[in-house]
Enzyme design. Structure first.
Site, mmCIF file in Angstrom:
data_model
loop_
_atom_site.group_PDB
_atom_site.id
_atom_site.type_symbol
_atom_site.label_atom_id
_atom_site.label_comp_id
_atom_site.label_asym_id
_atom_site.label_seq_id
_atom_site.Cartn_x
_atom_site.Cartn_y
_atom_site.Cartn_z
ATOM 1 C CG MET A 210 -8.084 -8.676 13.293
ATOM 2 S SD MET A 210 -9.848 -8.346 12.965
ATOM 3 C CE MET A 210 -10.260 -6.903 14.452
ATOM 4 C CG ASP B 125 -1.959 -6.313 8.387
ATOM 5 O OD1 ASP B 125 -1.844 -5.893 9.729
ATOM 6 O OD2 ASP B 125 -1.113 -6.375 7.432
ATOM 7 C CD GLN C 116 -2.082 -11.140 7.674
ATOM 8 O OE1 GLN C 116 -1.170 -11.404 8.186
ATOM 9 N NE2 GLN C 116 -2.918 -11.755 6.846
ATOM 10 C CB THR D 189 -1.256 -8.320 4.362
ATOM 11 O OG1 THR D 189 -1.935 -7.998 5.663
ATOM 12 C CG2 THR D 189 -1.938 -7.280 3.600
ATOM 13 N NE ARG E 49 5.859 -6.910 5.737
ATOM 14 C CZ ARG E 49 7.247 -6.558 6.094
ATOM 15 N NH1 ARG E 49 8.096 -7.201 5.731
ATOM 16 N NH2 ARG E 49 7.250 -5.487 6.999
ATOM 17 C CG ASP E 50 1.812 -6.300 3.082
ATOM 18 O OD1 ASP E 50 1.611 -7.561 3.403
ATOM 19 O OD2 ASP E 50 2.374 -5.472 3.800
ATOM 20 C CD GLU F 150 4.824 -3.860 7.803
ATOM 21 O OE1 GLU F 150 5.020 -4.798 8.296
ATOM 22 O OE2 GLU F 150 4.124 -2.937 8.492
ATOM 23 C CG ASP G 283 7.795 -2.730 9.597
ATOM 24 O OD1 ASP G 283 7.224 -2.964 10.506
ATOM 25 O OD2 ASP G 283 8.826 -3.506 9.289
HETATM 26 N N1 DQQ Z 1 1.217 -7.492 8.720
HETATM 27 C C1 DQQ Z 1 1.025 -8.664 7.827
HETATM 28 C C2 DQQ Z 1 2.047 -8.335 6.867
HETATM 29 C C3 DQQ Z 1 2.114 -6.900 6.692
HETATM 30 C C4 DQQ Z 1 1.915 -6.541 8.302
HETATM 31 C C5 DQQ Z 1 1.460 -9.986 8.722
HETATM 32 C C6 DQQ Z 1 1.361 -5.169 8.536
HETATM 33 O O1 DQQ Z 1 1.765 -8.934 5.533
HETATM 34 O O2 DQQ Z 1 3.175 -6.241 6.255
HETATM 35 O O3 DQQ Z 1 0.644 -10.220 9.556
HETATM 36 O O4 DQQ Z 1 0.853 -5.013 9.863
#
Ligand code: DQQ
Length: 660
Positions: free
Chosen positions: A129, A131, A147, A191, A254-255, A309, A342
């Site tokens: 697991m 995010d 996730q 995410t 992303r995110d 992120e 990140d």
């Molecule tokens: N985890 C996701 C991304 C995010 C990253 C992918 C952060 O969307 O940027 O599993 O842990």
């Protein structure tokens, strides 16, 4: 999972042939091959860049191995997510600590590994697991998505796990909410965040990693809004609703956040990215969540912080103890920007001012801007990719954070799972300092408290006192400490006691065994009787050059385990202590996780620990004072904690949840 336009009345967008060839690539390809970077993107005009970007997408679809791919394959054999352009667990620190990538694994046996599974923290039944995603409260249930890799205890094949709760503590695991079944998310349903519209309907925006590993934003919504469990999710047929804009590389987008309302009545979101080494947060306005207008300005940008992120953006009240709904603004409101770095896997935040007119935000204090080394952190231990949501049920803002493992990937595979979520925390501005947040475990955690014991003690310098609470693997501890006034006066009035506050750091000043004038003192948790394994959580009070005291809150995991294949840092930071305040700490111990909250949650530290001896009935609690010459009074209560009800899905189990 259906893909449909239902409930979202705008004309469906034609699928963009440049973005999809209609086929699905093998997601595992990403574990071995890195796509050829699009060179020179930043050198030409933005319009041309856009075209070049799409051409590059097609050109790389065959997965052919580039020169860079070969380099990466050997260099990061443990970091498959890095190749896909995203964070995952990385054991780099472990290799650095041991100086040897082939550190021999500790001989973990099943009994040790089973003990590591937690009793009241959220974790799936098995596998990987990461995010927290789209948390929300709907029709009487808290929903938590995350996730999840349904196939292994390592990052990969990411889909959305889903669970519901009545109280954020007891959970039922539901069937997967979204799987990677479309070209625009076939390399991962990444995410995202939920927005609850004024009519009560839910909009979910998430990042998809496409069949060509481009990061795009997608829209989804519940198939049946009358279903309180929100079991089925529909992906909008016009997905993706956003693709990387000109100047943004395909793996740097992303995110999406929860949307908030602008004064013009539009919805606004922000999405993390970077340009070169500058971490940025792009801003988009929308009225229907299907078409978006990008603002010329950025919410915020900080040079040299790398990819941002899981950006989070929300209001906090300057005066009120309640949380604020995401769209609230006004003179009594400050805004928080949080970004997950990140490069360092640290969640940094800053308090600042938001400008609705152009969608920008500035920090109150630029010397502690988001992501720079001096900036504030939600947590000084393990805590990443966090996300808040406004809980309209109890008028509070709740923070979820992903707590990864500090052990080896081999151990995760052996135990069959990896990662936890921290106990959800309420988060508010510290109205006393006005400068930082305070976080506190949700009040519902108290429902797990069993028997308690209260202690009042005077702890003389150099003592280590066993605290008789029976087995100490599941505890909630609330404590107040006071250094005797005579001791403080003696130190402050004695010129020969050197000022050390300016140089002190939890990380680099030797941990809990180094004796100072006014500390360290606190608790050693998960300690065996002989103290051969222990995890001290403590205050260290140091005199500064100005003859004022500065307090640090630290956790020392360096002696937490005999195992050599785990990371054992000393964590911590300074904690503000205001005039007249006693020193307070709260500690939640749940097998392999220890969460410490200093001074009401001004400074928090989460650590993962893997004792080999201090487990089951051998896990004990000690109180210690390692100060050279200061006596401390400690007044504290220790509760044994029950296990939470966290079960696989069935209708009966959902009914039981409601009774719990
Ligand atoms: N985890 C996701 C991304 C995010 C990253 C992918 C952060 O969307 O940027 O599993 O842990």
């Amino acid at each position: 999972m259906a893909s449909s336009d239902a409930l979202l009345p705008i004309s469906a967008r034609e699928e963009d042939p440049l973005l999809s060839d209609g086929s699905r690539s093998d997601p595992n390809l990403e574990t071995h091959f890195r796509r050829r970077p699009v060179k020179g993107l930043l050198a030409v005009s933005f319009g041309l860049l856009f075209i070049a970007f799409y051409v590059a997408l097609i050109a790389t679809h065959d997965g052919s191995r580039s020169k860079d791919a070969i380099i990466d394959e050997t260099a990061t054999s443990t970091s498959r997510a890095r190749l896909a352009g995203v964070s995952e667990k990385s054991n780099d620190q472990l290799w650095k600590l041991s100086g040897d990538r082939n550190t021999a694994a500790f001989a973990w046996n099943n009994s040790m590994l089973s003990w590591q599974r937690t009793a009241f923290h959220f974790q799936p039944e098995q596998n990987w697991m990461n995010d927290p995603n789209g948390p929300l409260f709907y029709k009487g249930y808290y929903h938590f998505f995350y996730q999840y890799n349904p196939n292994a205890a390592v990052w990969g094949d990411i889909v959305w796990g889903h669970a519901v709760s009545k109280d954020l503590i007891h959970w039922v695991h539901l069937p997967l909410a979204m799987v990677a079944d479309q070209w625009y998310d076939s390399n991962g349903v990444w995410t995202g965040s939920a927005t609850i519209l004024p009519d009560g309907s839910i909009v979910m925006l998430y990042t998809g990693s496409t069949d060509k590993s481009v990061q795009v934003q997608n829209l989804a919504y519940p198939e049946d809004p009358n279903d309180p469990l929100l079991l089925k999710w529909v992906k909008f047929s016009g997905n993706p609703v956003l693709v990387p804009p000109p100047g943004i590389l395909p793996k740097d987008f992303r995110d999406p956040t929860t949307a908030w309302k602008t004064s013009e009545g539009k919805w606004r979101i922000t999405i993390g990215s970077k340009i070169n080494r500058t971490g940025i947060s792009l801003v988009y306005d929308t009225t229907d969540f299907k078409t978006y207008e990008r603002l010329d300005t950025l919410l915020h940008a900080v040079p040299n912080t790398g990819m941002w992120e899981c950006v989070d953006f929300y209001p906090v009240s300057k005066t009120d103890v309640n949380g604020l709904e995401t769209s609230v603004n006004g003179p009594d409101v400050k805004h928080i920007v949080k970004a997950s770095m990140d490069d360092t896997r640290i969640d940094h935040y800053a308090v600042g001012t938001y400008f609705d007119s152009n969608g920008t935000w500035i920090p109150d204090d630029p010397t502690i801007d988001v992501g720079i080394s001096t900036s504030l952190r939600y947590d000084y231990g393990k805590f990443y990719a966090s996300k808040t949501f406004y809980d309209q049920n109890k008028s509070r803002r709740i923070l979820w954070g992903w707590i990864s493992e500090s052990d080896s990937e081999a151990a995760d595979v052996q135990k069959g799972w990896s990662s936890l979520q921290g106990i959800p925390r309420t988060v508010v501005l510290d109205t006393k300092t006005g400068k930082n947040l305070v976080q506190w475990p949700v009040e519902e955690i108290k429902s797990l408290r069993l028997s308690s014991k209260k202690f009042d003690m005077e702890v003389s310098p150099g003592s280590m006192i066993p605290i008789d609470v029976g087995s100490a693997a599941q505890l909630d501890i609330e404590a107040e400490f006071e250094i005797k006034k005579e001791s403080i006066d003696k130190i402050l009035g004695n010129a020969s006691v050197v000022a050390e506050a300016e140089e002190f750091s939890c990380q680099n000043s030797g941990g809990s065994t180094v004796r100072g004038a006014l500390g360290p003192f606190g608790f050693s948790v998960l300690a065996d009787e002989k103290l051969s394994e222990q995890t001290p959580i403590y205050f260290y009070v140091a005199k500064g050059k100005d003859s004022k005291l500065k307090t640090f809150f630290c956790t020392d995991t360096s002696r937490s385990s005999f195992a050599n294949d785990v990371i054992k840092p000393i964590y911590g930071s300074v904690v503000p202590v205001l005039k007249g305040e006693k020193l307070t700490m709260r500690i939640l111990v749940d097998h392999s996780i220890v969460e410490g909250f200093g001074q009401g949650g001004r400074t928090c530290i989460t650590s993962r620990v893997y004792p080999t001896k201090a487990i089951y009935g051998a896990a004990k609690l000690f109180l210690f004072n390692n100060a050279i010459d200061a006596t401390v009074t400690a007044s504290f209560t220790v509760w044994q904690m029950n296990s939470a009800f966290i079960h696989p899905y069935s209708e009966d189990v959902v009914r039981a949840l409601s009774r719990n």
